[in-house]
Design a protein around this motif. Sequence first.
Motif, PDB file in Angstrom:
ATOM      1  N   TYR A 270      62.173  10.808  52.126  1.00  0.00           N
ATOM      2  CA  TYR A 270      61.254  10.444  53.202  1.00  0.00           C
ATOM      3  C   TYR A 270      61.109   8.928  53.289  1.00  0.00           C
TER       4      TYR A 270
ATOM      5  N   LEU B 153      52.548  11.210  54.172  1.00  0.00           N
ATOM      6  CA  LEU B 153      53.170  12.317  54.899  1.00  0.00           C
ATOM      7  C   LEU B 153      52.124  13.041  55.741  1.00  0.00           C
ATOM      8  N   THR B 154      52.485  13.341  56.974  1.00  0.00           N
ATOM      9  CA  THR B 154      51.564  14.030  57.871  1.00  0.00           C
ATOM     10  C   THR B 154      51.541  15.520  57.545  1.00  0.00           C
TER      11      THR B 154
ATOM     12  N   ALA C 143      56.443  21.524  57.778  1.00  0.00           N
ATOM     13  CA  ALA C 143      57.870  21.717  58.037  1.00  0.00           C
ATOM     14  C   ALA C 143      58.626  21.936  56.731  1.00  0.00           C
TER      15      ALA C 143
ATOM     16  N   GLY D 176      63.105  18.366  61.163  1.00  0.00           N
ATOM     17  CA  GLY D 176      61.734  18.855  61.044  1.00  0.00           C
ATOM     18  C   GLY D 176      60.669  17.786  61.168  1.00  0.00           C
ATOM     19  N   SER D 177      61.036  16.515  60.944  1.00  0.00           N
ATOM     20  CA  SER D 177      60.040  15.446  61.008  1.00  0.00           C
ATOM     21  C   SER D 177      60.735  14.114  61.176  1.00  0.00           C
ATOM     22  N   GLN D 178      60.060  13.218  61.900  1.00  0.00           N
ATOM     23  CA  GLN D 178      60.588  11.868  62.055  1.00  0.00           C
ATOM     24  C   GLN D 178      60.390  11.030  60.792  1.00  0.00           C
ATOM     25  N   GLN D 179      59.616  11.546  59.841  1.00  0.00           N
ATOM     26  CA  GLN D 179      59.412  10.833  58.583  1.00  0.00           C
ATOM     27  C   GLN D 179      60.540  11.068  57.581  1.00  0.00           C
TER      28      GLN D 179
ATOM     29  N   THR E 200      52.092  17.820  59.620  1.00  0.00           N
ATOM     30  CA  THR E 200      53.256  18.414  60.288  1.00  0.00           C
ATOM     31  C   THR E 200      54.488  18.342  59.392  1.00  0.00           C
ATOM     32  N   THR E 201      54.677  17.192  58.745  1.00  0.00           N
ATOM     33  CA  THR E 201      55.824  17.021  57.844  1.00  0.00           C
ATOM     34  C   THR E 201      55.724  17.974  56.658  1.00  0.00           C
TER      35      THR E 201
END
Length: 735
Positions: free
Chosen positions: A133, A140-141, A147, A104-107, A143-144
């Motif tokens: 994370y 955290l963005t 998600a 769901g996220s690159q973080q 988007t994150t």
Amino acid sequence: MATFLYKLGRLAFRRRRLVALIWVALLALAGFGAATAASAPPSSFSIPGTEAQKAFDLLDQRFPGGGADGATARVVFKAPQGQQITDPAYKATVESTVKDLKSGSQQVASVTDPFTEASVSSDGTTAYTEVFYKVGGEELTDTTRHALENSGQNAKAEGLQVEIGGDALAPQPESGAGEVIGIAIAAVVLVITFGSLIAAGLPLFTAILGVATGIAGIMILANPLGLDSSSSTLAMMIGLAVCIDYALFIVSRYRAELADGHDREEAAGRALGTAGSAVVFAGLTVVIALAGLTVADIPTLTKMGLAAAGTVLIAVLIALTLVPALLGFTGKRILSRKDRRAAKSAAGTPPQPAKENAGTRWGRFVLRRPLWVLLIGVLGLGAVAVPAASLNLGMPDDGSQPTSTTQRRAYDLLADSFGPGFNGPLLVVVDGTKAAAARTADDINAMDGVDSVTQPVLNKAGDTAMITVVPKARPSSEQTKTLVHDIRRAGTGIKADTGSTVLVTGATAMNIDFSQKMNDALMPYLALVVGLAFLLLMAVFRSILVPLKAALGFLLSVLAALGAVVVVFQWGWLGSLFGVEETGPIVAMIPIFMVGVIFGLAMDYEVFLVTRIREAYVHGEDPRQAIVTGFQLGARVVTAAAVIMIAVFSGFISSGEQMIKLMGFCLAIAVLFDAFIIRMAVVPAVLALLGHKAWWLPKWLDRILPNVDVEGERLHKVLAGRTADPNQDCGLVNV
């Protein structure tokens, strides 16, 4: 001081266009700097010098990339009534959700599988997955976050209950309409006090300008100094209140000087020479109290205190320069229509004595029954202060969230399915050998109050191990605190035998260390702030008993405010009235924070009110009449200032952030107690009982202390000499 401020007031009045232009330019420069400044770095809470912090720092060093400071989340799955989470269909749904979380996220650093990590409850109805994370919660963005929030939609569609907890989903601070309502109430109070829209609007305008400049400065310094949103909120909260109050006192004194028949420039000079002196020393007291928060050695508290102190300094500078300049633009409209008509009809006649008002009547009432007023005030606040003995300090977690939030529901599901202590695991870090780590785990497993202990997890070098301990009791319980102390005592013995260091951290350990650090810092902080302010007030009032009375009254009002905090936020009484949905421990930094801020604000009213009383006393009135005169001239304005502060602070009670809500309530209730009970009732009662002794100062101390002339006695003598000899300008006009 008074003579210098008199000159400054006349200069600012005469050069009003230049002064106004300078402030507009400063605001424009600050705004440009804030708009182009780098954003603040992610804030991280730290407690230097504590064992819990040392453990976190060691983890960052020995487990690189382990995300000790990274955000975490727990996604909790609950099967429908009578069914198991391990049923094939539900298991497949949970595994699919875990897969979606990983992608769901690159973080995202890692996601655990509940079926391989033993994260299923013993009754088979509940499971959870942990999401780790790479960055902290503030980094955290969107988007994150989205998600994470949407990760359980498919599972919910299959009939599972899905709740999410952890700091990754921590609610972001939201500004409510309360602040606007507070300012609106302040505007109404100013209109009622002055009877003029111009006079009411001037303090509000200078407050907005001062706070805007202060916040812009904080934004400029946010990146290099690491200032976060809490610093800005506190600066705004205190800045609005003191900016309005300081301007209020200057404008009020200016109107009084006009009523005495002085021309506008002379009135501005005299207003600044008298009320301006009180503003300077009141502001210095607030700055000392806020800057003194650095003694706690908590970076977050230090930044908040210094940011707010900077805003107070701006408020003082605006009151001493911009306010007299703006008075030059207002003309006679600074007076109400009634006062303008009265001034016009009284032109050429000697100034009339001030009329009796509610302040006069209240002062005389206190003089008739000083002992009763003193006893009722002290005993009443003492009764309110009693609940402060039950003060329970801690740090908020998901268990303090309202039951309507997914964080709280996740917290409750985990506590019900895995035990009360599951939400507050302890992290034990062993800096030493594998054998020492194994012994540590065995020793902990044999202790009372332990639910489970994991096997030690070694780092790649094999010189550091992590052990997770789940207590049987809830995180904030005394049993869990005792367990932390037991592990630390056992660690002392292990170090003596093996040379390996055992450190305990985790939320509960951090709470214990933080509370202890606050307790250790409170007395030195009190000694520093009260000591410096006591010396300052001795110089201002030329007295020992008046500053002593001021300090003792402040301590009583703070204890009463803490008692009210316990009643509302810890016990829940009247909680719905203040938007408190969930009770729990009080944030550990609140007591020392209250001491700092409230002491500064309490001394504001002490200086403004008692300066009027002393001014009458040094000009020849007996002590009892001086009290009446002081209240006649100052009670209305001090009352208005207190109501304004209460309104501004109360506006922050509507904040969605628990810390801001708590600060707003603390400050509002403390100002209520201090201004209306201590300063308006206890202070005149004590002064009435002391009589001339209230103003006693040993001759040797009188020679040592600088004479700051806050009541303008020397200024009045110089001005009286100039009136007797019109050709003598005494160096006061040509500035």
